[in-house]
Motif scaffolding. Structure first.
Motif, PDB file in Angstrom:
ATOM      1  N   MET A   1      -7.254   7.449   8.963  1.00 10.40           N
ATOM      2  CA  MET A   1      -7.959   7.909   7.797  1.00 10.40           C
ATOM      3  C   MET A   1      -8.320   7.155   6.812  1.00 10.40           C
ATOM      4  N   SER A   2      -9.381   7.361   6.051  1.00  8.06           N
ATOM      5  CA  SER A   2     -10.176   6.347   5.198  1.00  8.06           C
ATOM      6  C   SER A   2      -9.166   6.206   4.007  1.00  8.06           C
ATOM      7  N   SER A   3      -9.328   5.015   3.506  1.00  3.49           N
ATOM      8  CA  SER A   3      -8.514   4.815   2.277  1.00  3.49           C
ATOM      9  C   SER A   3      -9.296   3.695   1.501  1.00  3.49           C
ATOM     10  N   HIS A   4      -8.877   3.693  -0.005  1.00  5.48           N
ATOM     11  CA  HIS A   4      -9.581   2.802  -0.823  1.00  5.48           C
ATOM     12  C   HIS A   4      -8.814   1.224  -0.938  1.00  5.48           C
ATOM     13  N   HIS A   5      -8.058   1.249  -0.003  1.00  3.30           N
ATOM     14  CA  HIS A   5      -7.108   0.127  -0.029  1.00  3.30           C
ATOM     15  C   HIS A   5      -7.875  -1.154   0.189  1.00  3.30           C
ATOM     16  N   ASP A   6      -9.054  -1.278   1.026  1.00  7.23           N
ATOM     17  CA  ASP A   6      -9.781  -2.582   1.171  1.00  7.23           C
ATOM     18  C   ASP A   6     -10.300  -2.962   0.108  1.00  7.23           C
ATOM     19  N   ARG A   7     -10.640  -2.162  -1.021  1.00  2.00           N
ATOM     20  CA  ARG A   7     -11.045  -2.864  -2.163  1.00  2.00           C
ATOM     21  C   ARG A   7     -10.050  -3.772  -2.766  1.00  2.00           C
ATOM     22  N   LEU A   8     -10.531  -4.593  -3.881  1.00  2.00           N
ATOM     23  CA  LEU A   8      -9.685  -5.844  -4.558  1.00  2.00           C
ATOM     24  C   LEU A   8      -8.625  -4.878  -5.140  1.00  2.00           C
ATOM     25  N   GLY A 150      14.616   7.560   7.690  1.00  2.00           N
ATOM     26  CA  GLY A 150      13.413   8.397   7.990  1.00  2.00           C
ATOM     27  C   GLY A 150      12.676   8.548   6.768  1.00  2.00           C
ATOM     28  N   PHE A 151      12.540   7.499   5.783  1.00  2.00           N
ATOM     29  CA  PHE A 151      11.526   7.694   4.573  1.00  2.00           C
ATOM     30  C   PHE A 151      10.314   7.272   4.830  1.00  2.00           C
ATOM     31  N   THR A 152       9.300   7.902   4.381  1.00  2.00           N
ATOM     32  CA  THR A 152       7.948   7.327   4.637  1.00  2.00           C
ATOM     33  C   THR A 152       7.190   7.556   3.448  1.00  2.00           C
ATOM     34  N   ALA A 153       6.392   6.579   2.879  1.00  2.00           N
ATOM     35  CA  ALA A 153       5.691   6.684   1.549  1.00  2.00           C
ATOM     36  C   ALA A 153       4.073   6.400   1.940  1.00  2.00           C
ATOM     37  N   ARG A 154       3.182   7.029   1.272  1.00  2.00           N
ATOM     38  CA  ARG A 154       2.004   6.618   1.514  1.00  2.00           C
ATOM     39  C   ARG A 154       1.305   6.678   0.188  1.00  2.00           C
ATOM     40  N   TRP A 155       0.272   5.610  -0.075  1.00  2.00           N
ATOM     41  CA  TRP A 155      -0.562   5.503  -1.281  1.00  2.00           C
ATOM     42  C   TRP A 155      -0.056   5.773  -2.631  1.00  2.00           C
ATOM     43  N   ILE A 156       1.012   4.793  -2.860  1.00  2.00           N
ATOM     44  CA  ILE A 156       1.961   4.986  -4.067  1.00  2.00           C
ATOM     45  C   ILE A 156       1.913   3.392  -4.435  1.00  2.00           C
ATOM     46  N   ARG A 211      15.081  -0.547  10.691  1.00  2.00           N
ATOM     47  CA  ARG A 211      13.983  -1.111  10.999  1.00  2.00           C
ATOM     48  C   ARG A 211      12.992  -0.376  10.008  1.00  2.00           C
ATOM     49  N   GLN A 212      11.969  -1.417   9.589  1.00  2.00           N
ATOM     50  CA  GLN A 212      11.238  -0.999   8.452  1.00  2.00           C
ATOM     51  C   GLN A 212       9.636  -1.530   8.855  1.00  2.00           C
ATOM     52  N   TYR A 213       8.820  -0.685   8.417  1.00  2.00           N
ATOM     53  CA  TYR A 213       7.310  -0.891   8.794  1.00  2.00           C
ATOM     54  C   TYR A 213       6.474  -0.486   7.523  1.00  2.00           C
ATOM     55  N   PHE A 214       5.670  -1.775   7.215  1.00  2.00           N
ATOM     56  CA  PHE A 214       4.568  -1.779   6.289  1.00  2.00           C
ATOM     57  C   PHE A 214       3.328  -2.088   6.866  1.00  2.00           C
ATOM     58  N   ALA A 215       2.329  -1.164   6.520  1.00  2.00           N
ATOM     59  CA  ALA A 215       1.135  -1.040   7.192  1.00  2.00           C
ATOM     60  C   ALA A 215      -0.144  -1.093   6.104  1.00  2.00           C
ATOM     61  N   HIS A 216      -0.888  -2.038   6.190  1.00  2.00           N
ATOM     62  CA  HIS A 216      -2.219  -2.011   5.225  1.00  2.00           C
ATOM     63  C   HIS A 216      -1.390  -1.880   3.394  1.00  2.00           C
ATOM     64  N   CYS A 217      -0.446  -2.690   3.544  1.00  2.00           N
ATOM     65  CA  CYS A 217       0.158  -2.663   2.148  1.00  2.00           C
ATOM     66  C   CYS A 217      -0.082  -4.019   1.311  1.00  2.00           C
ATOM     67  N   TRP A 371      10.851   3.619  17.940  1.00  2.00           N
ATOM     68  CA  TRP A 371      10.144   4.265  16.891  1.00  2.00           C
ATOM     69  C   TRP A 371       8.788   3.708  16.942  1.00  2.00           C
ATOM     70  N   GLN A 372       7.704   4.429  16.470  1.00  2.00           N
ATOM     71  CA  GLN A 372       6.250   4.393  16.750  1.00  2.00           C
ATOM     72  C   GLN A 372       5.457   4.709  15.526  1.00  2.00           C
ATOM     73  N   PRO A 373       5.933   4.281  14.351  1.00  2.00           N
ATOM     74  CA  PRO A 373       5.288   4.891  13.017  1.00  2.00           C
ATOM     75  C   PRO A 373       3.798   4.683  12.799  1.00  2.00           C
ATOM     76  N   TRP A 374       3.271   3.576  13.467  1.00  2.00           N
ATOM     77  CA  TRP A 374       1.914   3.496  13.456  1.00  2.00           C
ATOM     78  C   TRP A 374       1.093   4.385  14.047  1.00  2.00           C
ATOM     79  N   LYS A 375       1.729   5.373  14.814  1.00  2.00           N
ATOM     80  CA  LYS A 375       0.987   6.611  15.258  1.00  2.00           C
ATOM     81  C   LYS A 375       1.279   7.774  14.466  1.00  2.00           C
ATOM     82  N   GLU A 376       2.153   7.698  13.356  1.00  2.00           N
ATOM     83  CA  GLU A 376       2.147   8.805  12.422  1.00  2.00           C
ATOM     84  C   GLU A 376       0.853   9.141  11.470  1.00  2.00           C
TER      85      GLU A 376
END
Length: 378
Positions: A1-8, A150-156, A211-217, A371-376
């Motif tokens: 999914m596209s995101s604005h994260h890649d901008r500075l 089982g907590f998930t956060a996106r774009w915060i 276990r915790q996973y941080f992606a594109h953060c 647990w494979q959170p990168w597939k969520e």
């Protein structure tokens, strides 16, 4: 999914300069799709609304009153039990929030899909006096605390905007943006802004291998700004060390300070990421081990692999001790196939490297198991 994260990303310093007003102040001009008028028409984006609720267990939060609640704290209070989703409209939520162990399988979504638009921020430090007496301590300083599994956060954005310069009388300068302790905690395209102890990736107890996973953060800070005893994978993340005008000489701080339990075979893994700096060259250590007084059997574990280390990292001596009683050489620190000026190896004894065979077992799959959170998806 596209995101604005890649901008500075707008740093915490930029966030402070922008103020704590409407979310439009936090959005760069290069985001026409997120203009104020667009957000006013659809504050919850593609994630429904109170009039078109995605599921019965979806709650909508908007500081301007267009949702079910105007604060994140009130929405968490209403979301008792398991399986709730909170959709947060653009805005600055100045509050402290806690998700206790009973509120499992919770998801928080920043509705604009740009973490700069949704900011949860407060300004407690460890040494900040509490109304009833005493001080908050490091744990109590956290803007947001998550204990549930089982907590998930996106774009915060999770932030703590307490500043040393504003409080010269306070010596307890730890100021946590997020403390997360639950197992299977995932953060996608989130930001963590602070100075000392920004991101506390921890567990409920030394016997709990969360276990915790941080992606594109994105995480920024100065002293030990990613720390704790979780089994945490940071993948495609950006860590940025801040400049300091209050110190006359290096080191200005430390990026990682793991406190992995001795019985836990895996601590922090940083992979396919980058570390940049606004501070002078070689002014930061990559890591130091934290062996807390509450668990002197801890044996901190950190592997940084396939990551670009900028010139802000001291390549000659990237590790140091937090306490001479627990030298870093006795802990579980390693690197593999890193690049950049901060990854040079002028003194091999100071930079333990994995062999190719060892590196084959140091992967996100090995750390996170079934647990494979990168597939969520969202």
């Amino acid at each position: 999914m596209s995101s604005h994260h890649d901008r500075l990303p707008l740093s915490r310093r930029g966030f402070l300069l922008a103020g704590t007003g409407a979310a439009v102040a936090l959005t760069l001009a290069s985001s026409p799709a997120l203009a104020a008028g667009h957000r006013n028409r659809r504050p919850f984006g593609r994630f429904g609304s109170p009039a078109a609720r995605l599921t019965p267990q979806t709650l909508y939060v908007d500081p301007h009153g267009r949702g079910d609640h105007t604060t994140v704290k009130d929405a968490v209070t209403a979301a008792t039990g398991s399986g709730w989703t909170l959709v947060l409209a653009p805005g600055t939520y100045r509050e402290t929030v806690a998700v206790d162990v009973t509120r499992t399988e919770t998801t928080w979504i920043g509705a604009s899909e740009d973490p700069r638009d949704v900011v949860i921020v407060y300004d407690n430090a460890a040494g900040t006096p509490k109304p009833g007496g005493g001080t908050h301590g490091t744990t109590g300083s956290a803007t947001t605390t998550v204990q549930a599994d089982g907590f998930t956060a996106r774009w915060i954005t999770f932030a703590n905007d307490w500043l040393r310069a504003d409080h010269p009388d306070i010596t307890g300068t730890q100021a946590v943006a997020l403390k997360v302790q639950g197992d299977r905690s995932a953060f996608h395209h989130c930001r963590f802004l602070g100075h000392q102890d920004t991101l506390y990736a921890d567990s409920i107890a030394p016997t709990s291998f969360a276990r915790q996973y941080f992606a594109h953060c994105y995480a920024e800070g100065d002293v030990d700004f990613v720390f704790g005893r979780a089994t945490a994978v940071h993948e495609h993340c950006h860590f940025r060390t801040l400049n300091r005008t209050d110190l006359a000489a290096a080191p200005y701080g430390f990026v990682f300070a793991p406190s992995t339990a001795g019985a836990n075979p895996r601590g922090y893994l940083v992979t396919h990421s980058q570390i940049t700096s606004e501070a002078p060259d070689a002014s930061y250590k990559l890591a130091r081990p934290w062996v807390p007084s509450s668990d002197t059997t801890a044996r901190p574990s950190l592997t940084v692999r396939d990551t670009w280390l900028g010139p802000g990292i001291d390549a000659v001596a990237p590790y140091t001790n937090m306490s001479d009683a627990f030298p870093w050489q006795s802990q579980r620190f390693a690197e593999y196939r890193n690049s950049g000026p901060g990854a040079r190896i002028p003194v091999p004894d100071n930079r333990p490297q994995l062999t190719r065979a060892q590196a084959e077992s140091v992967t996100r799959e090995a750390y996170l198991g079934d647990w494979q959170p990168w597939k969520e998806t969202c």
